[in-house]
Design an enzyme around this catalytic site. Structure first.
Site, PDB file in Angstrom:
ATOM      1  N   TYR A  45     -48.102  64.907 -14.839  1.00 22.96           N
ATOM      2  CA  TYR A  45     -49.160  64.228 -15.600  1.00 22.96           C
ATOM      3  C   TYR A  45     -49.584  65.119 -16.740  1.00 22.96           C
ATOM      4  O   TYR A  45     -49.838  66.311 -16.546  1.00 22.96           O
ATOM      5  CB  TYR A  45     -50.381  63.958 -14.697  1.00 22.96           C
ATOM      6  CG  TYR A  45     -51.599  63.480 -15.466  1.00 22.96           C
ATOM      7  CD1 TYR A  45     -51.881  62.129 -15.554  1.00 22.96           C
ATOM      8  CD2 TYR A  45     -52.433  64.387 -16.129  1.00 22.96           C
ATOM      9  CE1 TYR A  45     -52.976  61.680 -16.297  1.00 22.96           C
ATOM     10  CE2 TYR A  45     -53.514  63.948 -16.872  1.00 22.96           C
ATOM     11  CZ  TYR A  45     -53.781  62.594 -16.948  1.00 22.96           C
ATOM     12  OH  TYR A  45     -54.846  62.151 -17.684  1.00 22.96           O
ATOM     13  N   GLU A  79     -52.614  59.760 -22.837  1.00 18.36           N
ATOM     14  CA  GLU A  79     -52.256  60.081 -21.459  1.00 18.36           C
ATOM     15  C   GLU A  79     -50.802  59.699 -21.198  1.00 18.36           C
ATOM     16  O   GLU A  79     -50.396  58.581 -21.494  1.00 18.36           O
ATOM     17  CB  GLU A  79     -53.186  59.288 -20.532  1.00 18.36           C
ATOM     18  CG  GLU A  79     -53.028  59.608 -19.075  1.00 18.36           C
ATOM     19  CD  GLU A  79     -54.064  58.843 -18.248  1.00 18.36           C
ATOM     20  OE1 GLU A  79     -54.981  59.476 -17.706  1.00 18.36           O
ATOM     21  OE2 GLU A  79     -53.945  57.607 -18.164  1.00 18.36           O
TER      22      GLU A  79
END
Ligand code: GDP
Ligand code: MN
Length: 393
Positions: free
Chosen positions: A109, A197
């Site tokens: 991530y 993101e």
């Protein structure tokens, strides 16, 4: 402002960051053609909506031949996709993205948001790719590494490398991953993003680092600097009431409660919402009609509030400084006449021409409850809504 995954991936690619190749499609036949034109037999068919969690909701399908691609496209196009971010009503899928599949070695991530305490962007990275970051933050916050950076200087390579190492990127991919972090920070600053993101950023079995998902949000106040970004706006994905409000230059945000609010000034709107909660109800929206509202604007604001079926009562709280109370009163009276008012309405006016304003309301013959101050107004609307619901406690 939000954009779709495929649009975000195109922006990343434009800035030299690796993403899988793919095609955007709105029909099943286009999806099959797209599948056939891609270089890998493993491909991914992905619903394009402005919400995450699509995989779990059935909006992301891996396919291995044209027949599977057709079936996935048939299932996903036109589906009402429900994820934890769409709310229970779900979101209609109008567009899909068909991309070359990747052989994942590991998922990571990375994401950038604004740290409101530090007042700078902060890069976050985690070894727990593919999971919801909120869950990682709640259960194992030590697995999220952070690096705040200056928007004018960008994310330094050293910092980027520290994060990449820290989340366990293998040595041979460290250069690529570091470039990715630095590049994403550059995109974030150049385009005035509020969120960028990549979940997951992956390493592949053939030694590549690329984004399998991408979510980029933009600061609406900076859109005037980026017409090419503004052009990516998809009104189908936005709350229709908010879109309608923006046409009239009204700041409107849908909330979950039952008391519709029409207020001038963001600060007054916030305190109105607070006082409503103090007296035991919840606001149905935030609405700032602004300082220079016209009669039409007030009337439109009223219609937008009343179109929300959750609204069980309306509180109008206007301080007439630049905006005169009689203008507000006329707008309210006009709107009430146009829209069948079936819920209690409390109006509190104060300021310029307040006497004329109150006279207009009282002389209208409409069932408008007037209030002397904010406290009185909030009490009255909360009580009226309870009474209307048959609860006299
Ligand atoms: P989200 O559920 O809306 O966040 O959608 P994502 O784009 O993140 O896709 C969900 C999951 O599908 C990812 O976390 C991956 O595990 C998986 N996925 C997506 N693309 C690929 C791919 O090319 N290959 C493989 N093996 N899995 C993929
Ligand atoms: Mn994802």
């Amino acid at each position: 402002m939000k954009i779709h995954e495929y649009q975000a991936k195109r922006l990343l690619a434009k800035h030299g960051l690796s993403v899988p190749t793919g095609h955007v499609c709105t029909t099943v036949d286009e999806a099959v053609k797209a599948y056939e034109s891609l270089p890998t037999s493993l491909c991914v068919v992905k619903a394009q909506i402005h919400a995450g969690g699509r995989g779990k909701g059935g909006g992301v399908k891996l396919v291995r031949n044209a027949a599977e691609a057709r079936e996935a496209a048939e299932n996903i196009l036109g589906m009402n996709l429900k994820t934890h971010q769409t709310g229970p009503e779900g979101q209609l899928v109008r567009t899909i993205w068909v991309e070359a599949g990747s052989d994942i070695a590991k998922e990571y991530y990375i994401g950038i948001a604004i740290d409101r305490e530090l007042c700078t962007p902060v890069m976050m990275a985690s070894s727990e790719g593919g999971m919801e970051i909120e869950q990682v933050a709640a259960e194992s916050p030590e697995k999220i590494l952070k690096a705040p950076f200056s928007p004018s200087e960008g994310l330094g390579r050293r910092e980027a490398e520290r994060l990449a190492k820290g989340i366990g990127i293998p040595l041979d991919l460290l250069g690529q991953a570091t470039d990715y972090l630095v590049g994403l920070a550059k995109v974030f600053c150049e385009l005035d993003c509020s969120l960028a993101e990549i979940n997951p950023l992956v390493s592949t079995t053939d030694g590549q680092v690329l984004a399998l998902d991408a979510k980029i949000n933009f600061d609406p106040n900076a859109l005037f600097r980026h017409p090419e970004v503004e052009a990516l706006r998809d009104l189908n994905e936005e709350d229709p009431a908010e879109v309608q409000a923006s046409k009239f230059d009204l700041s409107y945000i849908t909330l979950d409660g039952t008391i519709g609010c029409m207020v001038n000034g963001a600060g007054l709107a916030m305190s109105t919402m607070d006082v409503i909660q103090l007296y035991g109800s919840e606001p149905a929206n935030f609405l700032d009609v602004g300082g220079g509202a016209t009669r039409d604007k007030v009337s439109e604001a009223f219609k937008i509030i009343l179109a929300d079926h959750k609204v069980a009562g309306v509180l109008v709280n206007i301080f007439g400084g630049i905006m005169r109370c009689d203008v507000i009163a006329n707008g309210v009276v006009e709107a009430v006449k146009q829209v069948q008012l079936s819920v209690p309405l409390v109006v509190r006016l104060e300021g310029t021409n307040v006497k004329q304003g109150r006279d207009i309301l009282e002389g209208s013959g409409l069932p408008i409850i007037t209030a002397s101050d904010l406290d009185d107004a909030a009490k009255k609307i909360c009580q009226a809504v309870k009474t209307a619901a048959g609860d006299n406690s």
